[in-house]
Every structure is written in C-alpha cells, then in structure tokens.
Design a protein around this motif. Structure first.
Motif, PDB file in Angstrom:
ATOM      1  N   ASP A  18      28.636  41.860  28.770  1.00  0.00           N
ATOM      2  CA  ASP A  18      29.633  42.928  28.798  1.00  0.00           C
ATOM      3  C   ASP A  18      30.668  42.717  29.889  1.00  0.00           C
ATOM      4  O   ASP A  18      31.531  43.586  30.108  1.00  0.00           O
ATOM      5  N   ASP A  19      30.563  41.603  30.588  1.00  0.00           N
ATOM      6  CA  ASP A  19      31.536  41.324  31.639  1.00  0.00           C
ATOM      7  C   ASP A  19      31.928  39.853  31.588  1.00  0.00           C
ATOM      8  O   ASP A  19      31.411  39.074  30.782  1.00  0.00           O
ATOM      9  N   ALA A  20      32.880  39.493  32.426  1.00  0.00           N
ATOM     10  CA  ALA A  20      33.345  38.108  32.494  1.00  0.00           C
ATOM     11  C   ALA A  20      33.860  37.846  33.900  1.00  0.00           C
ATOM     12  O   ALA A  20      34.335  38.764  34.589  1.00  0.00           O
ATOM     13  N   VAL A  21      33.750  36.600  34.315  1.00  0.00           N
ATOM     14  CA  VAL A  21      34.307  36.200  35.606  1.00  0.00           C
ATOM     15  C   VAL A  21      35.757  35.797  35.367  1.00  0.00           C
ATOM     16  O   VAL A  21      36.041  34.873  34.603  1.00  0.00           O
ATOM     17  N   ILE A  22      36.658  36.512  36.011  1.00  0.00           N
ATOM     18  CA  ILE A  22      38.092  36.312  35.782  1.00  0.00           C
ATOM     19  C   ILE A  22      38.792  35.996  37.103  1.00  0.00           C
ATOM     20  O   ILE A  22      38.576  36.689  38.098  1.00  0.00           O
ATOM     21  N   GLU A  23      39.603  34.961  37.098  1.00  0.00           N
ATOM     22  CA  GLU A  23      40.468  34.679  38.234  1.00  0.00           C
ATOM     23  C   GLU A  23      41.719  35.537  38.079  1.00  0.00           C
ATOM     24  O   GLU A  23      42.466  35.400  37.114  1.00  0.00           O
ATOM     25  N   VAL A  24      41.910  36.461  39.016  1.00  0.00           N
ATOM     26  CA  VAL A  24      43.050  37.379  38.936  1.00  0.00           C
ATOM     27  C   VAL A  24      44.335  36.577  39.103  1.00  0.00           C
ATOM     28  O   VAL A  24      44.608  36.031  40.155  1.00  0.00           O
ATOM     29  N   GLN A  25      45.068  36.507  38.034  1.00  0.00           N
ATOM     30  CA  GLN A  25      46.269  35.672  38.048  1.00  0.00           C
ATOM     31  C   GLN A  25      47.451  36.402  38.664  1.00  0.00           C
ATOM     32  O   GLN A  25      47.527  37.628  38.645  1.00  0.00           O
ATOM     33  N   ASN A  26      48.330  35.628  39.184  1.00  0.00           N
ATOM     34  CA  ASN A  26      49.527  36.199  39.799  1.00  0.00           C
ATOM     35  C   ASN A  26      50.456  36.724  38.713  1.00  0.00           C
ATOM     36  O   ASN A  26      50.782  36.032  37.750  1.00  0.00           O
ATOM     37  N   CYS A  27      50.878  37.975  38.887  1.00  0.00           N
ATOM     38  CA  CYS A  27      51.692  38.626  37.856  1.00  0.00           C
ATOM     39  C   CYS A  27      53.151  38.203  37.974  1.00  0.00           C
ATOM     40  O   CYS A  27      54.017  39.018  38.310  1.00  0.00           O
ATOM     41  N   LEU A  28      53.387  36.949  37.711  1.00  0.00           N
ATOM     42  CA  LEU A  28      54.751  36.436  37.795  1.00  0.00           C
ATOM     43  C   LEU A  28      55.643  37.096  36.747  1.00  0.00           C
ATOM     44  O   LEU A  28      56.854  37.221  36.924  1.00  0.00           O
ATOM     45  N   ASP A  29      55.015  37.569  35.653  1.00  0.00           N
ATOM     46  CA  ASP A  29      55.807  38.208  34.608  1.00  0.00           C
ATOM     47  C   ASP A  29      56.584  39.415  35.136  1.00  0.00           C
ATOM     48  O   ASP A  29      57.696  39.693  34.689  1.00  0.00           O
TER      49      ASP A  29
END
Length: 544
Positions: free
Chosen positions: A189-200
């Motif tokens: 129910d979860d995942a390891v996520i690298e919080v990406q830089n919100c360049l958008d």
C-alpha cells in the motif's frame, strides 16, 4: 691588448640582452610596486579596522577556511566562536586575509541596509556568477542592480502571484497523480519515492513552459543541476577555490571537472532560455498571447528590451535573468524536500497539519494561504528557519564604515567596544544558518523543529525579534538585495505542501532516526547520510 681583437657583439645580440634585462627590470619593478601596495593596504587596514578576538589559524596557507569548508555544519562552528569570542569576531583566512564575522542583529541590520553599495560581492563571487549565470540580478551591483530589480519587480507583486496560485496547484496535483500511479503499481500500500524537484512550477508559471520533469521526461537543465550533487568537489578543487578567493583568475586558467560542469550548466540554461525567448517573441509578434503576459516573468523580460533607459535590459541581461530564474526555481525546491523530511521525522506535526488542511476543506486561495491556515504557515517558516538554501554570505567593504553593535565585545587589545570600524577592503561574513538557529537568539530549543514557536506570543524571543528580515529570519536576507521572489517561493511552498500532505502520509524510508546530511549541489541539498547523489527517498502511502 689590441682593442680591435676584442669581439664586438652584433646589434641583434645587444638588443636581445638589453631587451631581456629591461623586461626583467620591468617585471621586478611591477613586483616591487605590487608588494608595496599590498603592504600599504595592510598597514591602512590594521589602523582603520578594529582588531577583534577570534580563533587561531590552523593552517599557515588557509587560516581556518579549510576547516569551515570541510564541515558538515558550518553554522555550528560560527555559533560556537560567537559564544567564545563575542557577537563580532575575526577569523584568519587564505594567505593572510582576515574575515570579520557578524553575529549581532543590530550589526547585521546595518550591514544589509548598505549592501550593494558599501558592501559588495567579492571578485571571486562575481567571477563565479558571471561564468555560470551571467550578468543578471545575482551578479549586478549598485545602479545596475537597482535598474534590473525595478524591471522585474512587477512579476513578483501580490497581484501577479495571485494569478499564479492555480498554476502552483496544477503542478502539485500533477505530482500527486504521478505518485498515485507509483503506489498503485507497487505490491504494497506504499512505495519508496524520491521527491522530485518541482521544476514544472517555475517552468509553467514563469515561462509558459512545461518542462515535463513530473512526466519522467529527460530534462536537460534538471540533469545538469543533479550532476552537481553526484560529483562532489575533490580536495584539489577545494584548495583551488580557496586560493581563488585571493587570485580569482585561477577560476579561468586552471581546468577542473567542476569548472566543466558549470560550463555545461551555463550552456544548457542559455540554450533553454534562448528557445523560450524566441518562442515568446514569436507569439507576441503573431498576437497569440492572451494579453496577460506583461506581468509574467518572461513577458516583463521581453518588454524590458524595448524600454527606455531607466528599465532597459540588453539581450545579454535578459538571458542572464532567465538563467537566474531557472536556477532559483530548481534549487529553492529543496525547502519542500526538507519540509517532507521534517514531517516524516515528526509524525505528530504531520498529523496536526493534515487535520488543519482537511478541516479547511477545498484548496485555499492565495489570500487564504496568506492569512489563514496558521499551522501550515508555522511549518513552512520553521522549515525555512532551520534549512536556509544559502547558508552564509561574504561581502567586501567598498568604503570605510563603522558598524554598531547591540552589545559590547572585547577587542584584541582587551578593551570593550560597542561599535567596530571597518576599513575599505575588509571581508565581512554573515552565517545565515548560525543566526537562524542560534540558541542565544532563538532560545534553548533553537536546533529543534518546533512549528509551535510561530503560534504563541512568547514563542519568538525578544532577541529573535531584533533580527530584521522576513519574519525575523535571514533566509531571504534583507535590505536592497532581499530576495525578490520571496512571496512567490512561500506561496508555491504552501500550495504544494498543502496538496501533498492532504493526500499522502510520509515516513523516512529507514525509520524516523535515519541520518540526513547536507550535500552541496549548486546550493545545499539533503540526502541520506552515506548515500550518493542528492535527495532523500521517502516511504509514501495514500491518506485514507
């Protein structure tokens, strides 16, 4: 002896001898003159500058600069010395140079009101900025800085940022959709996520351009930025940088890997900037734009090319501003990463913030983000206090000055003084991190993440209230060089954090006590201690 038998040198050999000796004499004269000027400046500096206490040098060549540069917590070093030597002290630097370090709110306020005129960027800083981002707002000083800043100010007005709030939310929901997909594809129910830089966010809002970083597309400028975190400077490079503080020409004549990375980054940002400018000019000429571009970043830049002398910017300056904005938009998102790290470390704070956001209901407007949601505001500013993107700044005195102090300090001669004289040519250093986290200024819990300090009348001590800066912080500095995009950054921060915390629960991948260290990319970024690159992978699950 027959004088006619003595060999007579040819005219060419005579000229060569005289010329070589003349060149040697000229070189020697210049060297002697240079040494004399240095000695006279040093004597004047010693007479005109108050000699303060400070730490002893640990290196004959580098003073204490190498110790500071190699530390993972420079702010702690500066704060320790302030406790030992007083709110203003001297540190020995490279090749006999000396820095005056200010840790006093009154002295710092005086300094910032005179920045860009009395206190200017060092030759090393100017050389670095010119080679990486060009002659834009970060590089400019004096009248040039005033002109460029005035031309850009409308893009960061309350009215302009209010129009961009929906764009901040669009980017936040784009991140949410991406993370939902990742979690759905995981077995748990979860995942390891690298919080990406919100360049958008800055891409769409500032340049009407979606960089696609949240879609997994290769983004050349993002790759260039990330490369810095993966390629830490070698010991040799660090030594060259320290020596370049005395001889800036070293940056230009000695090749190294980091220099090549900066060159690549500069080329990449210039290519993207030119592409965006060409496209926007074409849209303007074809009357495609909808009339709201004058207050966008790129609209104002294009407009400034045709302005009168007061606000005019050259084509070179326009491209430089684009590069600065790309840099700011990418690197300052580290604050959002730090916020998610702190919330993962403090689940009680995360729960309380989520409850406030859910109780509020729909996504808050610009005015509601600014005036309501007090706990969100507290979390944002506590993050900015503990984790300023720029940890310290050093400036050069362009004129003699006298800096007042809020409390007296002991001089090297043993006398007490409540002001210090500064001679032209003196280096002044302010540790933003040390001031933001000082126990003397912020109280005994200054090093701890405590958003509640922003919610009570006595949460911020009297000493902290003496700090002149946004909400008594130096994160955005102060004075004529205060961060122009401060409100833009805070509104983006609040909008993105509100969406993510309402929809997800964040935990440290390896537990609450996972050590996080600071690594230098272009600016400071977080990463799990001992791992490569930059970033902190978090365990993310949907809030249900």
């Amino acid at each position: 002896m027959n004088i006619f038998t003595i060999p007579v040198p040819s005219p060419l050999s005579l000229w060569t001898t005289v010329h070589s000796r003349g060149a040697f004499n000229v070189a020697g004269s210049f060297a002697a003159l240079w040494a004399l000027v240095k000695v006279l400046r040093m004597l004047r500096w010693r007479v005109k500058t108050t000699q303060l206490l400070g730490p002893p040098r640990t290196s004959l060549v580098y003073g204490v600069s190498r110790d500071i540069g190699s530390s993972h917590d420079r702010a702690a070093i500066y704060e320790r010395w302030a406790t030992e030597y007083g709110v203003a002290y001297m540190t020995p630097s490279v090749l006999g140079q000396t820095n005056v370090v200010l840790c006093d709110p009154k002295a710092i306020a005086h300094f910032y009101t005179r920045e860009t005129w009395t206190y200017v960027k060092t030759p090393l800083t100017l050389a670095f900025l010119e080679s990486s981002v060009g002659k834009g707002l970060l590089w400019a000083q004096g009248e040039t800085h005033r002109r460029q800043r005035k031309a850009l100010t409308p893009a960061f007005s309350n009215a302009a940022i209010r129009k961009l709030t929906s764009v901040f939310y669009d980017s936040a929901y784009k991140a949410k959709g991406k993370w939902d997909t990742i979690i759905e594809s995981s077995k748990d129910d979860d995942a390891v996520i690298e919080v990406q830089n919100c360049l958008d966010t800055v891409g769409i809002a500032g340049f009407s351009h979606d960089f696609g970083s949240l879609d997994g597309k290769r983004v050349s400028v993002a790759e260039a930025f990330n490369t810095f975190g993966s390629n830490q400077p070698s010991a040799v490079h660090k030594a060259f940088i320290l020596l370049a503080s005395v001889f800036p020409i070293i940056l230009k004549i000695i090749p190294n890997k980091r220099k090549n990375l900066f060159k690549k980054l500069g080329i990449t940002m210039e290519q993207i900037s030119n592409e965006l400018l060409i496209r926007s000019r074409r849209e303007k000429d074809a009357d495609i734009s909808q009339g709201g571009e004058e207050n966008s970043l790129i609209g104002l830049l294009i407009k400034s090319e045709g302005q009168d002398a007061e606000l005019h910017m050259s084509a070179e300056e326009v491209v430089a501003q684009m590069k600065v904005l790309l840099l700011a938009g990418y690197e300052t998102t580290s604050s959002e990463s730090w916020a998610l790290i702190e919330l993962s470390r403090h689940p009680d704070v995360q729960t309380r913030l989520r409850e406030e956001l859910l109780a509020f209901g729909p996504d808050p407007t610009y005015d509601q983000l600014k005036a309501n949601l007090l706990y969100l505001d507290a979390v944002v500013h506590e993050t900015l206090r503990l984790h300023p993107p720029v940890p310290e700044s050093t400036r050069l005195a362009a004129a003699d000055d006298v800096i007042p102090l809020s409390e007296p300090v002991r001089t090297a001669s043993g006398n007490m003084t409540d002001s210090i004289s500064i001679a032209k040519g003196t280096l002044i250093t302010i540790s933003i991190g040390a001031i933001n986290r000082s126990s003397i200024i912020w109280g005994p819990h200054a090093k701890e993440f405590k958003p509640d300090r922003w919610l009570t009348e006595d949460g911020i001590s009297g000493k902290a209230k003496e700090v002149q800066g946004h909400r008594h912080l130096l994160t955005f500095v102060d004075g004529p060089r205060a961060c122009l995009g401060k409100d833009f950054a805070i509104m983006e921060f609040k909008a993105v954090l509100s969406v993510l915390v309402k929809n997800f629960v964040f935990e440290m991948r390896d537990g609450q006590d996972t050590p996080v260290e600071i690594v230098r990319g272009i600016l400071l970024r977080p990463r799990v201690a001992g791992e490569d690159g930059t970033g902190v992978p978090l365990r993310v699950r949907r809030y249900e």
